[in-house]
Enzyme design. Structure first.
Site, PDB file in Angstrom:
ATOM      1  N   LYS A  13      42.456  36.644  29.926  1.00 54.87           N
ATOM      2  CA  LYS A  13      41.132  37.530  29.612  1.00 54.87           C
ATOM      3  C   LYS A  13      39.941  36.795  29.663  1.00 54.87           C
ATOM      4  O   LYS A  13      39.005  37.067  30.166  1.00 54.87           O
ATOM      5  CB  LYS A  13      41.502  38.237  28.060  1.00 54.87           C
ATOM      6  CG  LYS A  13      42.371  38.979  27.985  1.00 54.87           C
ATOM      7  CD  LYS A  13      42.282  39.539  26.487  1.00 54.87           C
ATOM      8  CE  LYS A  13      42.548  38.981  25.389  1.00 54.87           C
ATOM      9  NZ  LYS A  13      43.754  38.196  25.222  1.00 54.87           N
ATOM     10  N   ARG A  88      41.216  44.380  17.991  1.00 52.35           N
ATOM     11  CA  ARG A  88      42.688  43.940  17.568  1.00 52.35           C
ATOM     12  C   ARG A  88      43.539  45.203  17.091  1.00 52.35           C
ATOM     13  O   ARG A  88      44.696  45.103  17.016  1.00 52.35           O
ATOM     14  CB  ARG A  88      42.895  42.871  16.877  1.00 52.35           C
ATOM     15  CG  ARG A  88      42.176  41.613  17.232  1.00 52.35           C
ATOM     16  CD  ARG A  88      42.059  40.503  16.376  1.00 52.35           C
ATOM     17  NE  ARG A  88      41.503  39.337  16.867  1.00 52.35           N
ATOM     18  CZ  ARG A  88      41.998  38.404  17.653  1.00 52.35           C
ATOM     19  NH1 ARG A  88      43.182  38.425  18.310  1.00 52.35           N
ATOM     20  NH2 ARG A  88      41.296  37.346  18.283  1.00 52.35           N
ATOM     21  N   ARG A 160      44.544  23.613  20.335  1.00 46.76           N
ATOM     22  CA  ARG A 160      44.866  24.319  19.229  1.00 46.76           C
ATOM     23  C   ARG A 160      46.050  23.575  18.763  1.00 46.76           C
ATOM     24  O   ARG A 160      46.943  23.654  19.494  1.00 46.76           O
ATOM     25  CB  ARG A 160      44.930  25.702  19.396  1.00 46.76           C
ATOM     26  CG  ARG A 160      43.538  26.620  19.634  1.00 46.76           C
ATOM     27  CD  ARG A 160      43.425  27.819  19.775  1.00 46.76           C
ATOM     28  NE  ARG A 160      44.533  28.394  18.620  1.00 46.76           N
ATOM     29  CZ  ARG A 160      44.080  29.742  18.204  1.00 46.76           C
ATOM     30  NH1 ARG A 160      43.154  30.517  18.977  1.00 46.76           N
ATOM     31  NH2 ARG A 160      44.759  30.133  17.359  1.00 46.76           N
TER      32      ARG A 160
END
Ligand SMILES: [Zn+2]
Length: 216
Positions: A13, A88, A160
Site C-alpha cells: 500500500k 483499521r 522494525r
C-alpha cells in the site's frame, strides 16, 4: 481526487501510494506520520494524543479522526489525498465518511491490494524503511546498493524489530478480524476496487492505474 488504500500488511500500500501520489501531485497521508507530526508540532490534538502515548495507551479513534481531518485541510491536500493505513476499523471508516460528507468531498475510490498470507509474511520479514524519505527496501527483491543505507539520501535504514514470523501472523489475524469488514463497508458504497498485488511493484502499479482509470 480522494483515495483510501486497504490491504494486508506487506501488500505494498505504502509503495503504491507513493507512486500514485507522485503521478497526481496529491499527498500520501499515513496515520503514523500524521500522529508523529502533530505530536512534534505540539498542536492541541497532538498534546492530547501525547497524554495517551505517554501512558502506553492507544490514541482513541475520536482523536485520530480529528487529527486526520485537520491534516486533510492542509493546503497540500486541497486537490485530494491518498489515505494509507488509517481506517483499521468500521467505526473509523464511518467517522471518516461523516467528516468527508460534511465537507462535500466523498471518497472517489478505495483500492484494495490483495495478497496471500505466505506473501505477506515473506515481504514483511525482509523489509526495511528509510526514516527520511520513506522509501522501502527488501533484502531479497530490492536491496539498497549499500548494505544498510538509503539509495536516495544515504540515511541508515530502519528495520522494525517486532517483525518476526509470529508477530506478523498475529498482525494478519488482527487485520482479518478488524479491518476485513471494511471491504464489505466500501463495496456497499460502490467505491471498492480490487487489485491483485502478488506481482512486482511496476506490474501492481499498472493494475492500480487500470482499476482507477475511470476516476483519474
Ligand atoms: Zn531515503
Amino acid at each position: 481526487m480522494r483515495f483510501v488504500f486497504l490491504g494486508l500488511p506487506g501488500a505494498g500500500k505504502g509503495t503504491q501510494a507513493r507512486v500514485l501520489s507522485e503521478r497526481l501531485g496529491i499527498p500520501q497521508i499515513s496515520t503514523g506520520d500524521t500522529l508523529r507530526e502533530a505530536v512534534q508540532e505540539g498542536t492541541a490534538l497532538g498534546i492530547e494524543a501525547r497524554t495517551f502515548m505517554d501512558r502506553g495507551e492507544y490514541v482513541p479513534d475520536g482523536i485520530m479522526v480529528r487529527m486526520v481531518d485537520e491534516r486533510l485541510h492542509d493546503a497540500d491536500a486541497s486537490k485530494g489525498f491518498i489515505l494509507d493505513g488509517f481506517q483499521r476499523t468500521v467505526p473509523q471508516a464511518r467517522a471518516l465518511e461523516e467528516v468527508l460528507g460534511q465537507a462535500g468531498t466523498p471518497l472517489d475510490a478505495v483500492v484494495q491490494f490483495l495478497i496471500g498470507d505466505v506473501t505477506a509474511i515473506r515481504r514483511i520479514i525482509g523489509r526495511s524503511t528509510c526514516p527520511a524519505c520513506k522509501r522501502t527496501y527488501h533484502q531479497e527483491w530490492s536491496p539498497p546498493a549499500d548494505d544498510s543505507l538509503c539509495d536516495a539520501d544515504g540515511t541508515p535504514l530502519e528495520k522494525r524489530s517486532d517483525e518476526d514470523a509470529l508477530t506478523v501472523k498475529r498482525r494478519l489475524a488482527v487485520y482479518r478480524e478488524q479491518t476485513q469488514p471494511l471491504e464489505a463497508f466500501y463495496a456497499e458504497r460502490d467505491v471498492l476496487r480490487a487489485v491483485d498485488a502478488e506481482a512486482p511493484v511496476a506490474v501492481v502499479s499498472a493494475r492500480m492505474f487500470d482499476a482507477l482509470r475511470d476516476v483519474l
